[in-house]
Design an enzyme around this catalytic site. Sequence first.
Site, PDB file in Angstrom:
ATOM      1  N   HIS A 152     -31.993 -23.189  55.175  1.00 46.83           N
ATOM      2  CA  HIS A 152     -32.509 -24.181  54.137  1.00 46.83           C
ATOM      3  C   HIS A 152     -33.171 -25.295  54.362  1.00 46.83           C
ATOM      4  CE1 HIS A 152     -28.315 -24.865  54.928  1.00 46.83           C
ATOM      5  NE2 HIS A 152     -28.402 -26.428  54.547  1.00 46.83           N
ATOM      6  N   ASP A 158     -30.213 -29.561  45.360  1.00 43.12           N
ATOM      7  CA  ASP A 158     -28.950 -30.027  46.106  1.00 43.12           C
ATOM      8  C   ASP A 158     -27.808 -30.537  45.198  1.00 43.12           C
ATOM      9  OD1 ASP A 158     -28.261 -30.206  49.469  1.00 43.12           O
ATOM     10  OD2 ASP A 158     -27.147 -30.882  47.766  1.00 43.12           O
ATOM     11  N   ILE A 159     -26.740 -29.801  45.157  1.00 43.82           N
ATOM     12  CA  ILE A 159     -25.534 -30.246  44.315  1.00 43.82           C
ATOM     13  C   ILE A 159     -25.025 -31.449  44.645  1.00 43.82           C
ATOM     14  CG2 ILE A 159     -23.722 -29.068  45.286  1.00 43.82           C
ATOM     15  CD1 ILE A 159     -24.674 -28.809  41.379  1.00 43.82           C
ATOM     16  N   HIS A 174     -34.061 -28.951  53.597  1.00 38.83           N
ATOM     17  CA  HIS A 174     -33.784 -30.184  52.739  1.00 38.83           C
ATOM     18  C   HIS A 174     -35.245 -31.051  52.516  1.00 38.83           C
ATOM     19  CE1 HIS A 174     -29.405 -30.374  53.008  1.00 38.83           C
ATOM     20  NE2 HIS A 174     -29.561 -29.638  54.387  1.00 38.83           N
TER      21      HIS A 174
HETATM   22  P1  AMP Z   1     -26.065 -28.068  55.430  1.00 40.12           P
HETATM   23  O1  AMP Z   1     -25.702 -26.768  55.611  1.00 40.12           O
HETATM   24  O2  AMP Z   1     -25.392 -29.285  56.481  1.00 40.12           O
HETATM   25  O3  AMP Z   1     -27.768 -28.473  55.573  1.00 40.12           O
HETATM   26  O4  AMP Z   1     -25.883 -28.866  54.035  1.00 40.12           O
HETATM   27  C1  AMP Z   1     -25.783 -27.608  52.812  1.00 40.12           C
HETATM   28  C2  AMP Z   1     -26.217 -28.558  51.466  1.00 40.12           C
HETATM   29  O5  AMP Z   1     -26.023 -27.491  50.648  1.00 40.12           O
HETATM   30  C3  AMP Z   1     -25.547 -29.623  51.268  1.00 40.12           C
HETATM   31  O6  AMP Z   1     -26.328 -30.668  51.071  1.00 40.12           O
HETATM   32  C4  AMP Z   1     -24.775 -29.300  50.229  1.00 40.12           C
HETATM   33  O7  AMP Z   1     -24.695 -30.258  49.162  1.00 40.12           O
HETATM   34  C5  AMP Z   1     -25.727 -28.039  49.635  1.00 40.12           C
HETATM   35  N1  AMP Z   1     -25.091 -27.083  48.639  1.00 40.12           N
HETATM   36  C6  AMP Z   1     -23.843 -26.434  48.964  1.00 40.12           C
HETATM   37  N2  AMP Z   1     -23.380 -25.588  47.775  1.00 40.12           N
HETATM   38  C7  AMP Z   1     -24.731 -25.704  46.847  1.00 40.12           C
HETATM   39  C8  AMP Z   1     -24.733 -25.007  45.670  1.00 40.12           C
HETATM   40  N3  AMP Z   1     -24.097 -24.272  45.124  1.00 40.12           N
HETATM   41  N4  AMP Z   1     -25.707 -25.384  45.038  1.00 40.12           N
HETATM   42  C9  AMP Z   1     -26.744 -26.527  45.490  1.00 40.12           C
HETATM   43  N5  AMP Z   1     -26.531 -27.138  46.793  1.00 40.12           N
HETATM   44  C10 AMP Z   1     -25.278 -26.818  47.428  1.00 40.12           C
END
Ligand code: AMP
Length: 129
Positions: A93, A29-30, A95
């Site tokens: 996704h 996660d970024i 986590h």
């Molecule tokens: P959520 O949709 O609320 O579960 O959160 C989406 C997650 O994706 C967040 O924790 C972001 O930090 C992560 N995220 C968004 N774009 C990227 C990316 N390009 N690379 C890695 N993680 C990402």
Amino acid sequence: MATIFTKIIAGEIPCYKVAEDDNFLAFLDINPNAKGHTLCIPKKEVDKLLDLDEGTYSGLMSFSRKVGKAIEEAIDCNRVGMAVIGLEVPHVHVHLIPLNSMKDATFQSKVQLSDAEFKEIASKISAKL
Ligand code: AMP
């Protein structure tokens, strides 16, 4: 329109890759809650977890379990927590978050990592797979 995660799968956007097979991808996660915070995704683009077909759902859980165990070995933590939220990116996704305290599970407190640190963490986890 393709989600940002479909673009990552296609190699159009970079990621810190942890693991990959024919159907699933794991990358850091970024904007991590904690060092080692990893996302596991199906390559099939589906918005909501509960809309996955049963095979993809159980495959994703099995893939996430393998990656989670590698995180537990590679990262100093009490345990690895698992969460599915999806309010930001409409592509399923999981986590996987190394937890030492409840703060790590809140998505309110983030850690800043350099490019070199992300690379080092991704390769430490990969090495345990
Ligand atoms: P959520 O949709 O609320 O579960 O959160 C989406 C997650 O994706 C967040 O924790 C972001 O930090 C992560 N995220 C968004 N774009 C990227 C990316 N390009 N690379 C890695 N993680 C990402």
